[in-house]
Design an enzyme around this catalytic site. Structure first.
Site, PDB file in Angstrom:
ATOM      1  N   ASN A 101     -10.862   5.055  24.792  1.00 39.99           N
ATOM      2  CA  ASN A 101     -11.016   3.715  25.357  1.00 39.99           C
ATOM      3  C   ASN A 101     -12.446   3.490  25.840  1.00 39.99           C
ATOM      4  OD1 ASN A 101     -10.903   1.399  27.075  1.00 39.99           O
ATOM      5  ND2 ASN A 101      -8.701   1.671  27.225  1.00 39.99           N
ATOM      6  N   SER A 102     -12.987   2.333  25.500  1.00 41.08           N
ATOM      7  CA  SER A 102     -14.378   2.004  25.830  1.00 41.08           C
ATOM      8  C   SER A 102     -14.529   1.156  27.087  1.00 41.08           C
ATOM      9  CB  SER A 102     -15.013   1.234  24.665  1.00 41.08           C
ATOM     10  OG  SER A 102     -14.997   1.993  23.502  1.00 41.08           O
ATOM     11  N   CYS A 103     -13.438   0.750  27.701  1.00 40.89           N
ATOM     12  CA  CYS A 103     -13.513  -0.204  28.814  1.00 40.89           C
ATOM     13  C   CYS A 103     -14.402   0.249  29.967  1.00 40.89           C
ATOM     14  CB  CYS A 103     -12.116  -0.505  29.346  1.00 40.89           C
ATOM     15  SG  CYS A 103     -11.150  -1.502  28.214  1.00 40.89           S
ATOM     16  N   ASP A 104     -14.354   1.514  30.337  1.00 43.62           N
ATOM     17  CA  ASP A 104     -15.092   1.995  31.507  1.00 43.62           C
ATOM     18  C   ASP A 104     -16.412   2.669  31.155  1.00 43.62           C
ATOM     19  OD1 ASP A 104     -13.013   1.122  33.133  1.00 43.62           O
ATOM     20  OD2 ASP A 104     -11.942   3.018  32.943  1.00 43.62           O
TER      21      ASP A 104
END
Length: 170
Positions: free
Chosen positions: A121-124
């Site tokens: 996941n790239s969100c953070d």
């Protein structure tokens, strides 16, 4: 966030370091697709990961994609590798719980088809790496690359110090 140009430039500067990494068997930059592709052995050299790093189209941060291969024991005459899809947290990764990893369909390397990859996941990403664009990819790979090799972060971090040391000698 990184511009496509910063992403490309920084990956090209990172590529020689990745090629010297002991577990990296293959490293390729595709300038047309702006994609980094690696083949990485596991710690015991018993399996392999295809690694793909793209610039996320929405978040403008690097996105790590993985595919997991193991030797096929049914074939003994020659080496055959099979693509495996297991629970992401059963993959031979170092501290996989630090990141959210899931199977997803992503555009294929070529053509209009889709392929199944493990996607980190790239969100953070900006919160984990910091928003400064200088040496962004080096910092990113020092952190996210630890999934593949717990010592990779130290190896790449040393590259951050080396230019400063060289300048002091001049």
């Amino acid at each position: 966030m990184l511009s496509a140009e910063d992403f490309s430039d920084q990956v090209l500067r990172l590529l020689p370091l990745l090629r010297r990494w002991r577990r990296c068997e293959h490293a390729l930059w595709d300038p047309r697709a702006r994609r980094l592709q690696l083949s990485v052995a596991t710690a015991r050299n018993s399996a392999r990961f295809d690694v793909r790093v793209d610039l996320h189209p929405l978040y403008a941060v690097p996105q790590l994609l993985l595919r997991y291969w193991e030797p096929d024991p049914a074939v003994s005459e020659y080496e055959v590798w099979k693509l495996h899809f297991v629970d992401p947290y059963q993959l031979p990764l170092w501290q996989p719980g630090r990141f959210s990893i899931a199977l997803d369909q992503v555009p294929a390397t070529s053509g209009s088809a889709y392929e199944t990859w493990y996607v980190v996941n790239s969100c953070d990403t900006d919160a984990n790496v910091g928003p400064e664009t200088d040496n962004y990819m080096l910092r990113w790979f020092s952190l996210y690359g630890q999934l593949l090799d717990e010592n990779l972060g130290f190896t790449l971090a040393a590259a951050l110090v080396a230019p400063c040391t060289d300048q002091k000698k001049a």
